[in-house]
Design a protein around this motif. Structure first.
Motif, PDB file in Angstrom:
ATOM      1  N   ALA A   1       0.836  -1.202   0.000  1.00 16.35           N
ATOM      2  CA  ALA A   1       0.000   0.000   0.000  1.00 16.35           C
ATOM      3  C   ALA A   1       0.868   1.247   0.000  1.00 16.35           C
ATOM      4  CB  ALA A   1      -0.930  -0.011   1.217  1.00 16.35           C
ATOM      5  N   SER A   2       1.975   1.208   0.745  1.00 17.81           N
ATOM      6  CA  SER A   2       2.906   2.331   0.805  1.00 17.81           C
ATOM      7  C   SER A   2       3.567   2.566  -0.555  1.00 17.81           C
ATOM      8  CB  SER A   2       3.961   2.035   1.871  1.00 17.81           C
ATOM      9  OG  SER A   2       4.985   2.987   1.891  1.00 17.81           O
ATOM     10  N   ALA A   3       3.940   1.474  -1.229  1.00 17.95           N
ATOM     11  CA  ALA A   3       4.606   1.605  -2.532  1.00 17.95           C
ATOM     12  C   ALA A   3       3.641   2.081  -3.617  1.00 17.95           C
ATOM     13  CB  ALA A   3       5.239   0.276  -2.925  1.00 17.95           C
ATOM     14  N   THR A   4       2.452   1.526  -3.646  1.00 19.26           N
ATOM     15  CA  THR A   4       1.500   1.890  -4.700  1.00 19.26           C
ATOM     16  C   THR A   4       0.932   3.292  -4.507  1.00 19.26           C
ATOM     17  OG1 THR A   4      -0.301   0.808  -3.471  1.00 19.26           O
ATOM     18  CG2 THR A   4       0.836  -0.505  -5.150  1.00 19.26           C
ATOM     19  N   ALA A   5       1.068   3.852  -3.309  1.00 19.05           N
ATOM     20  CA  ALA A   5       0.549   5.196  -3.031  1.00 19.05           C
ATOM     21  C   ALA A   5       1.540   6.298  -3.381  1.00 19.05           C
ATOM     22  CB  ALA A   5       0.152   5.309  -1.561  1.00 19.05           C
ATOM     23  N   GLN A   6       2.674   5.946  -3.968  1.00 16.85           N
ATOM     24  CA  GLN A   6       3.674   6.955  -4.296  1.00 16.85           C
ATOM     25  C   GLN A   6       3.122   7.979  -5.289  1.00 16.85           C
ATOM     26  OE1 GLN A   6       7.152   7.328  -3.154  1.00 16.85           O
ATOM     27  NE2 GLN A   6       5.978   6.241  -1.583  1.00 16.85           N
ATOM     28  N   SER A   7       3.517   9.246  -5.080  1.00 20.87           N
ATOM     29  CA  SER A   7       3.080  10.310  -5.993  1.00 20.87           C
ATOM     30  C   SER A   7       3.637  10.101  -7.400  1.00 20.87           C
ATOM     31  CB  SER A   7       3.500  11.679  -5.449  1.00 20.87           C
ATOM     32  OG  SER A   7       4.905  11.735  -5.244  1.00 20.87           O
ATOM     33  N   VAL A   8       4.780   9.457  -7.503  1.00 22.37           N
ATOM     34  CA  VAL A   8       5.302   9.048  -8.807  1.00 22.37           C
ATOM     35  C   VAL A   8       4.551   7.791  -9.220  1.00 22.37           C
ATOM     36  CG1 VAL A   8       7.322   8.211 -10.075  1.00 22.37           C
ATOM     37  CG2 VAL A   8       7.587  10.038  -8.395  1.00 22.37           C
ATOM     38  N   ARG A   9       3.752   7.891 -10.258  1.00 18.99           N
ATOM     39  CA  ARG A   9       2.910   6.765 -10.677  1.00 18.99           C
ATOM     40  C   ARG A   9       3.618   5.846 -11.662  1.00 18.99           C
ATOM     41  NH1 ARG A   9      -0.108   6.090  -6.944  1.00 18.99           N
ATOM     42  NH2 ARG A   9      -1.555   4.902  -8.229  1.00 18.99           N
ATOM     43  N   ASP A  10       4.656   6.368 -12.322  1.00 15.43           N
ATOM     44  CA  ASP A  10       5.343   5.627 -13.366  1.00 15.43           C
ATOM     45  C   ASP A  10       6.365   4.672 -12.738  1.00 15.43           C
ATOM     46  OD1 ASP A  10       6.335   4.755 -15.771  1.00 15.43           O
ATOM     47  OD2 ASP A  10       7.538   6.550 -16.136  1.00 15.43           O
ATOM     48  N   ILE A  11       5.861   3.645 -12.090  1.00 21.72           N
ATOM     49  CA  ILE A  11       6.727   2.699 -11.388  1.00 21.72           C
ATOM     50  C   ILE A  11       6.262   1.275 -11.684  1.00 21.72           C
ATOM     51  CG2 ILE A  11       7.202   4.341  -9.525  1.00 21.72           C
ATOM     52  CD1 ILE A  11       5.324   2.741  -7.721  1.00 21.72           C
ATOM     53  N   GLU A  12       7.175   0.348 -11.459  1.00 23.08           N
ATOM     54  CA  GLU A  12       6.811  -1.066 -11.380  1.00 23.08           C
ATOM     55  C   GLU A  12       7.243  -1.561 -10.003  1.00 23.08           C
ATOM     56  OE1 GLU A  12       8.943  -3.664 -14.000  1.00 23.08           O
ATOM     57  OE2 GLU A  12      10.896  -2.743 -13.584  1.00 23.08           O
ATOM     58  N   ILE A  13       6.523  -2.525  -9.477  1.00 18.22           N
ATOM     59  CA  ILE A  13       6.811  -3.058  -8.147  1.00 18.22           C
ATOM     60  C   ILE A  13       7.022  -4.558  -8.299  1.00 18.22           C
ATOM     61  CG2 ILE A  13       5.954  -3.364  -5.795  1.00 18.22           C
ATOM     62  CD1 ILE A  13       4.144  -0.864  -6.380  1.00 18.22           C
ATOM     63  N   VAL A  14       8.254  -5.000  -8.095  1.00 21.68           N
ATOM     64  CA  VAL A  14       8.621  -6.399  -8.274  1.00 21.68           C
ATOM     65  C   VAL A  14       8.804  -7.026  -6.895  1.00 21.68           C
ATOM     66  CG1 VAL A  14      10.238  -8.015  -9.320  1.00 21.68           C
ATOM     67  CG2 VAL A  14       9.796  -5.802 -10.426  1.00 21.68           C
ATOM     68  N   VAL A  15       7.896  -7.935  -6.554  1.00 20.69           N
ATOM     69  CA  VAL A  15       7.990  -8.655  -5.287  1.00 20.69           C
ATOM     70  C   VAL A  15       8.604 -10.020  -5.562  1.00 20.69           C
ATOM     71  CG1 VAL A  15       6.734  -9.565  -3.295  1.00 20.69           C
ATOM     72  CG2 VAL A  15       5.926  -7.488  -4.442  1.00 20.69           C
ATOM     73  N   VAL A  16       9.678 -10.338  -4.845  1.00 19.25           N
ATOM     74  CA  VAL A  16      10.326 -11.639  -4.983  1.00 19.25           C
ATOM     75  C   VAL A  16      10.034 -12.444  -3.731  1.00 19.25           C
ATOM     76  CG1 VAL A  16      12.488 -12.887  -5.366  1.00 19.25           C
ATOM     77  CG2 VAL A  16      12.138 -10.630  -6.420  1.00 19.25           C
ATOM     78  N   ALA A  17       9.163 -13.442  -3.868  1.00 22.77           N
ATOM     79  CA  ALA A  17       8.827 -14.322  -2.752  1.00 22.77           C
ATOM     80  C   ALA A  17       9.936 -15.358  -2.614  1.00 22.77           C
ATOM     81  CB  ALA A  17       7.478 -14.993  -2.998  1.00 22.77           C
ATOM     82  N   ASP A  18      10.700 -15.260  -1.538  1.00 23.39           N
ATOM     83  CA  ASP A  18      11.927 -16.033  -1.360  1.00 23.39           C
ATOM     84  C   ASP A  18      11.645 -17.307  -0.553  1.00 23.39           C
ATOM     85  OD1 ASP A  18      14.723 -16.522  -1.519  1.00 23.39           O
ATOM     86  OD2 ASP A  18      15.007 -15.639   0.476  1.00 23.39           O
ATOM     87  N   GLY A  19      10.948 -18.253  -1.191  1.00 25.84           N
ATOM     88  CA  GLY A  19      10.656 -19.514  -0.507  1.00 25.84           C
ATOM     89  C   GLY A  19       9.654 -19.358   0.623  1.00 25.84           C
ATOM     90  N   CYS A  20       8.647 -18.526   0.425  1.00 24.97           N
ATOM     91  CA  CYS A  20       7.665 -18.270   1.482  1.00 24.97           C
ATOM     92  C   CYS A  20       6.866 -19.522   1.820  1.00 24.97           C
ATOM     93  CB  CYS A  20       6.713 -17.152   1.062  1.00 24.97           C
ATOM     94  SG  CYS A  20       7.520 -15.549   0.861  1.00 24.97           S
ATOM     95  N   THR A  21       6.571 -19.692   3.113  1.00 23.83           N
ATOM     96  CA  THR A  21       5.776 -20.830   3.580  1.00 23.83           C
ATOM     97  C   THR A  21       4.450 -20.378   4.183  1.00 23.83           C
ATOM     98  OG1 THR A  21       6.845 -20.805   5.766  1.00 23.83           O
ATOM     99  CG2 THR A  21       7.873 -22.149   4.056  1.00 23.83           C
TER     100      THR A  21
END
Length: 350
Positions: free
Chosen positions: A34-54
């Motif tokens: 929510a914090s990342a997507t609320a940035q005033s700069v809209r021209d972004i990509e958000i890459v989440v790397v799930a590192d072996g999540c259980t």
């Protein structure tokens, strides 16, 4: 490895790539996204790397990918934070890279204000200040508010003034030929991968500073950054890794840092009644810089005395939530120490 979303050929390239490594982060990942997507700069990509999540981290991120096309998910076997960040950067397409840990928060204008400082083509990294926050995102302590800019290698070797891995915005070109180092985790000294990368950037590029509190840096029980002994060993490992590539003046600063952190590691081992590791760390400190070891020992004794004098004091009242505070409040009263002032002169000659 599995990627839940890809960028189509011919799609617009985002200005900023936000890289979020996540391991069992179900308790915090929604707030971080929510914090990342609320940035005033809209021209972004958000890459989440799930590192072996259980846990439910992947399911939570997948919900975000369905509602915000800027969010992408990559899954991989557990390999540690360095490999996860490198995976995210390799998949990213932005001209700037913004690392963000899966439990930290950003001010809505963080990226906007940092991008404004990249007008100088020689600036490779821009940082801001941060507020330590607890598990409820309430400010729980104060942090230093340095304004150290330009060539900073000697000063950054002396003191990690950036403070954490979620604060910097890094020019993609500044990462050419370097990456987060998984060797620290392999040596059971993980924790300072971000600091080591920043030092590598500082060898070739200038730093900029936005004088505002832009990051909420989560302090959680059991978190890597809360393990004092491991973090001291990680500082030593990071400094030893970069030492061979440094000029002579920077090596002297590096050796003093190794001695200081090795002594602190010895102190942490003694606190756990681990005599042999404590003796080995002390010997390492003395090998690198006897004078710095003596100064660090004096400082450690003074710290213990202050801690004993403060026993019984009332616990601090939890503060306001990070999102409710103004980015520039309170203003900085920080002034550089004599050591930093002297190192600034070496940086100016770099």
């Amino acid at each position: 490895m599995r990627c839940a979303c890809t960028i189509a050929d011919g799609a617009d390239v985002p200005q900023v790539s936000v890289i979020i490594p996540a391991f069992d982060a179900e308790a915090t990942i929604d707030a971080t996204l929510a914090s990342a997507t609320a940035q005033s700069v809209r021209d972004i990509e958000i890459v989440v790397v799930a590192d072996g999540c259980t846990d439910a981290t992947v399911a939570r991120v997948e919900r975000w990918t369905r509602t915000d096309p800027r969010v992408r998910l990559i899954e991989q076997a557990n390999a540690g934070v360095a490999v996860a960040r490198n995976t995210g950067i390799a998949a990213a397409t932005g001209a700037f890279v913004a690392p963000l840990d899966a439990d930290d928060l950003w001010h809505p204008r963080k990226l906007e204000w940092q991008l404004e400082r990249f007008g100088d083509p020689g600036v490779g990294l821009v940082y801001g200040w941060y507020r330590p926050i607890d598990e409820q995102a309430r400010v729980c302590a104060t942090a230093a508010t340095p304004a150290i800019e330009g060539r900073v290698l000697h000063r950054h070797l002396h003191w990690n003034f950036v403070g954490n891995g979620s604060t910097p915005l890094i020019r993609r070109a500044a990462l050419d030929g370097i990456a987060y180092d998984p060797a620290l985790r392999a040596a059971r000294a993980g924790g300072c991968e971000d600091y080591l990368l920043q030092l590598q950037v500082a060898r070739r590029w200038r730093f900029g500073c936005v004088p505002a509190y832009l990051t909420g840096y989560r302090q959680r029980a059991g978190a890597m950054s809360g393990d004092r002994g491991t973090m001291m060993r990680s500082h030593v490992a990071a400094l030893r890794t970069i030492r061979p590539s440094l000029p002579p003046s920077a090596r002297r600063v590096c050796d003093a840092g190794i001695a200081r952190f090795a002594l602190l590691s010895a102190s942490a081992a003694l606190g756990r009644r681990q005599v042999a590791p404590a003796a080995a760390a002390l010997a390492q400190a003395l090998r690198h810089d006897v004078a710095a070891t003596g100064a660090a020992l004096t400082e450690q004794v003074a710290t213990i005395r202050r801690a004993r004098a403060s026993r019984g004091a009332a616990a601090a009242t939890p503060g306001a939530r990070f999102d409710d505070l103004q980015a520039g409040d309170p203003p900085s009263t920080w002034t550089p120490s004599a050591t930093l002032a002297a190192l600034a002169r070496l940086d100016a000659e770099d």
